[in-house]
Scaffold this active site. Structure first.
Site, PDB file in Angstrom:
ATOM      1  N   HIS A  98      52.274 -77.385 109.633  1.00 30.04           N
ATOM      2  CA  HIS A  98      51.588 -76.457 108.736  1.00 30.04           C
ATOM      3  C   HIS A  98      51.556 -76.989 107.302  1.00 30.04           C
ATOM      4  O   HIS A  98      51.989 -76.306 106.372  1.00 30.04           O
ATOM      5  CB  HIS A  98      52.290 -75.078 108.741  1.00 30.04           C
ATOM      6  CG  HIS A  98      51.800 -74.154 109.803  1.00 30.04           C
ATOM      7  ND1 HIS A  98      52.459 -72.999 110.127  1.00 30.04           N
ATOM      8  CD2 HIS A  98      50.716 -74.198 110.608  1.00 30.04           C
ATOM      9  CE1 HIS A  98      51.811 -72.385 111.091  1.00 30.04           C
ATOM     10  NE2 HIS A  98      50.755 -73.082 111.406  1.00 30.04           N
TER      11      HIS A  98
ATOM     12  N   HIS B  91      43.785 -69.200 120.963  1.00 30.07           N
ATOM     13  CA  HIS B  91      43.985 -69.351 119.513  1.00 30.07           C
ATOM     14  C   HIS B  91      43.238 -70.588 119.028  1.00 30.07           C
ATOM     15  O   HIS B  91      43.294 -71.637 119.658  1.00 30.07           O
ATOM     16  CB  HIS B  91      45.496 -69.483 119.275  1.00 30.07           C
ATOM     17  CG  HIS B  91      45.931 -69.633 117.861  1.00 30.07           C
ATOM     18  ND1 HIS B  91      45.232 -69.137 116.791  1.00 30.07           N
ATOM     19  CD2 HIS B  91      47.044 -70.237 117.341  1.00 30.07           C
ATOM     20  CE1 HIS B  91      45.895 -69.420 115.675  1.00 30.07           C
ATOM     21  NE2 HIS B  91      46.986 -70.093 115.986  1.00 30.07           N
TER      22      HIS B  91
HETATM   23 FE1  FEO Z   1      50.686 -73.198 117.098  1.00 26.94          FE
HETATM   24 FE2  FEO Z   1      48.962 -70.967 115.190  1.00 26.94          FE
HETATM   25  O1  FEO Z   1      49.284 -72.587 116.056  1.00 26.94           O
END
Ligand code: FEO
Length: 395
Positions: free
Chosen positions: A24, A80
């Site tokens: 991230h 997702h």
């Molecule tokens: Fe593992 Fe929101 O991605």
């Protein structure tokens, strides 16, 4: 590579990323690596649930090929959009161009804005079902757990929940199941994942958990899209999520400080001594040299924190300021804090920390403690007593 069947006819076709150390955009340190889990369900129709991060496409495709020819895939469920789960979609689509892609309306929008592909896309919503043969896939929208597009897929015949990021962990292991791996490391990574990614979404998570419990669906296995699959005791992680989502805490303290010449550090350690003497678990972090992901992990179930800094330019030191900015985004609830720090002449750090702590929603439970230059013997005594006063509030 051997096929990995998690249930009869259902295969793990993910990838293990042993060496990733940050996630991230460097906001999350992944000291134990991670996995990107995808699942292939072979029935009269063949469905793939999620893909993997793009750089792992070839590993993922090789695993699929161990089970079936990719051209035979009928459906690809995208739970997702985030690239760690959809990154291999363009590559797998080249091998099964006729496969129908299923996801939420937000998923359709998001996928387009990532890959600009012309997909045969079917929008699904909560309650929609896809019959594969003996098995059915049911869809449960899970917006903001943790993106607007997020969705869970449930297979009632197998009592199997595929919730994507929820219940996951950044944990690379050669084992795939909870009963095969180190239980402490597993829970540590699950808690760290919740604390650093899902904590601010606790109210939404709690509501979703209640909705799933009310729907009375039976869950015997939870196969998330990162880390270990929960098959021995899926209730363990569901209960842990319920507790974290309620912001339940234990009488524990986390001391987080930054120091210039050691005075604030002396204060931190003296206050810690007092709190430990009162039988309370304490963790101490110099934020300038600590892994922020671990500090947040320690904070998740701790009732109290003590935050300190030396004064520099009438403010706190910068690593602490950056850390508190991150904490503010996590929206912690039901916590108490006490603030401390050393200063030379004008001071200022304590006041700035108080403001940040309050804006993070944490209650300041007692007067802050500031000490000039280097703490004297009397100052250290005052610091100890200040720690004892705070320990009473924790208890
Ligand atoms: Fe593992 Fe929101 O991605």
């Amino acid at each position: 590579m051997a096929k990995l069947e998690i249930k009869k006819g259902i295969y793990w076709v993910g990838a293990i990323d042993w060496n990733v150390r940050s996630f991230h955009g460097h906001t999350y340190s992944t000291q134990r690596g991670t996995t990107y889990n995808a699942y292939l369900i072979v029935d009269e129709k063949i469905a793939l649930v999620d893909t993997v991060y793009g750089p792992f496409s070839s590993q993922f495709i090789e695993r699929i090929k161990e089970v079936v020819e990719p051209s035979k895939i009928d459906y690809i469920v995208v739970n997702h959009v985030e690239t760690d789960h959809s990154g291999a979609l363009p590559e797998i689509m080249k091998l099964c161009p006729k496969a129908k892609v299923l996801g939420t309306a937000k998923c359709k929008e998001g996928l387009y804005r990532h890959y600009y592909l012309d997909l045969d896309f079917q929008v699904v919503k909560t309650g929609d079902k896809l019959k594969l043969g003996k098995r059915t896939l049911e869809f449960i929208e899970a917006p903001m757990i943790h993106w607007p597009d997020s969705m869970f897929t449930y297979c009632p015949e197998e009592e199997l929940l595929l919730p994507n990021d929820a219940f996951g962990q950044h944990y690379a292991t050669s084992e795939r199941f909870d009963d095969e791996t180190d239980a402490c490391a597993l829970m540590d990574e699950a808690r760290k994942y919740y604390a650093n990614i899902l904590w601010p979404l606790s109210a939404i998570i709690l509501k979703k958990l209640e909705e799933v419990i009310k729907s009375n669906i039976s869950i015997k296995m939870i196969a998330p899209s990162h880390g270990i699959i929960w098959r021995k005791d899926p209730l363990k992680i569901i209960n842990a999520y319920a507790s974290w989502a309620k912001n339940e805490t234990r009488p524990k303290a986390v001391i987080i400080y930054e120091t210039m010449w050691g005075s604030t550090e002396k204060m931190a350690k003296k206050a810690a001594e007092a709190i430990i003497d009162k039988g309370i678990n304490v963790k101490i972090f110099n934020i300038a040299v600590s892994d922020r992901t671990e500090v947040i992990n320690a904070m998740l179930d701790s009732k109290a924190c003590l935050i300190g800094s030396s004064t520099h330019d009438n403010d706190m030191l910068p690593n602490l300021a950056s850390f508190l900015e991150f904490v503010k985004g996590l929206k912690p609830k039901n916590r108490i804090a006490a603030v401390f720090g050393s200063y030379g002449w004008a001071g200022g750090a304590v006041k700035e920390i108080e403001e940040m702590v309050k804006s993070a929603g944490i209650t300041i439970a007692q007067n802050s403690l500031g000490i000039q230059y280097v703490p004297s013997r009397e100052d250290m005594e005052a610091c100890y007593n200040w720690g004892i006063e705070f320990a009473r509030k924790i208890n």
